[in-house]
Design an enzyme around this catalytic site. Structure first.
Site, short mmCIF file in Angstrom:
data_model
loop_
_atom_site.label_atom_id
_atom_site.label_comp_id
_atom_site.label_asym_id
_atom_site.label_seq_id
_atom_site.Cartn_x
_atom_site.Cartn_y
_atom_site.Cartn_z
N TYR A 200 17.08 -21.01 127.94
CA TYR A 200 17.72 -20.48 126.96
C TYR A 200 16.71 -19.67 126.00
O TYR A 200 17.12 -19.21 124.82
CB TYR A 200 18.03 -21.78 125.96
N VAL B 201 15.70 -29.38 133.25
CA VAL B 201 15.70 -30.68 133.07
C VAL B 201 16.79 -31.43 132.97
O VAL B 201 17.18 -32.67 133.54
CB VAL B 201 14.99 -30.94 131.39
N ASP B 202 18.13 -30.79 132.70
CA ASP B 202 19.39 -31.28 132.96
C ASP B 202 19.52 -31.68 134.30
O ASP B 202 20.08 -32.67 134.69
CB ASP B 202 20.44 -30.08 132.67
N ASN C 202 23.92 -28.13 128.46
CA ASN C 202 24.62 -27.07 127.85
C ASN C 202 26.10 -27.73 127.32
O ASN C 202 26.49 -28.88 127.51
CB ASN C 202 24.94 -26.13 128.83
N SER D 203 15.54 -26.08 124.81
CA SER D 203 15.77 -24.48 124.59
C SER D 203 14.68 -23.63 125.14
O SER D 203 14.77 -22.33 125.34
CB SER D 203 16.21 -24.11 123.33
N THR D 204 13.63 -24.04 125.44
CA THR D 204 12.45 -23.14 125.94
C THR D 204 12.45 -22.75 127.14
O THR D 204 11.63 -22.05 127.91
CB THR D 204 10.91 -23.80 125.72
N GLY D 205 13.48 -23.27 127.96
CA GLY D 205 13.58 -22.67 129.70
C GLY D 205 14.56 -21.46 129.73
O GLY D 205 14.45 -20.62 129.16
#
Ligand code: APR
Length: 194
Positions: free
Chosen positions: A136, A48-49, A39, A132-134
């Protein structure tokens, strides 16, 4: 172009590079750099971050703190800490709000800017998650098509990158990417006939 299917992996040769889809955990990939779906604060998070910071250890966050954040669509490089990967490229994907807020352009920029950073650093192999597919909320099929098209276009123009691996977390994500890749291969001029 050669297609090689081995269970939950798929490989395509594009220019002199290999593009791979694998199902697995990006923190375990033995490549020069793995890409983090971060982010804009770059101070860690979930998904994943969180996994990358947990696996890579505190040195990654120490370097992130020096960077003063990162706008959506851009990318920043830090050490890989305890990861097998020497570097982490942190990129900030768009928060999906229906598609009218330049989300596609920002997501495209995440992939391109990450590869530009890898090229500038002289790296040859990069692993991406499905940015961005989680949290976000970017729809998987559209995000997969953007990710693959952007990377394929980049590989044709930048022969130094020898391997790009998409590491998909779970079968649904893997299948979405495999479907998108199959569709792109039908129309992609850059894939090398073998
Ligand atoms: N390896 C590979 N992919 C993973 C892993 C992992 N270990 N863990 C999660 N993923 C996948 C998710 O399943 C999803 O497909 O990464 C993709 C991106 O999901 P998120 O991690 O939620 O990232 P994103 O949707 O870009 O949202 C970013 O979430 O974690 C926070 O700090 C982050 O605020 C930021 C936001």
């Amino acid at each position: 172009m050669s297609l090689f299917f081995q269970g939950e992996t798929m490989e395509v040769m594009i220019g002199g590079a290999k593009l791979e889809l694998v199902e697995g955990d990006i923190t375990r990939q033995d490549v020069d750099a793995i890409v983090n779906a971060a982010n804009s604060s770059l101070l860690g998070g979930g998904g994943v971050d969180g996994a990358i910071h947990r696996a890579g250890g505190p040195r990654i966050l120490e370097e992130c703190r020096q960077l003063g954040g990162c706008p959506a669509g851009e990318a920043r490089l830090t050490t890989g800490g305890n990861l097998k990967a020497r570097y982490v490229i942190h990129t900030v994907g768009p928060i999906y709000q229906g598609g009218g807020q330049r989300e596609a352009q920002l997501l495209t920029s995440c992939y391109r800017e990450s590869l530009k950073l890898a090229t500038a650093k002289g790296l040859n192999s990069v692993a991406f998650p499905a940015i961005s597919t989680g949290a976000y909320g970017y729809p998987l099929a559209e995000a997969a098509r953007i990710a693959l098209k952007t990377v394929m276009d980049y590989l044709v123009q930048h022969p130094q990158i020898k391997l790009v691996r998409f590491v998909l977390f779970g079968a649904a994500a893997y299948e979405a990417y495999e479907q998108a890749l199959r569709e792109l291969l039908r129309v992609f001029p850059g894939a090398r006939e073998q």
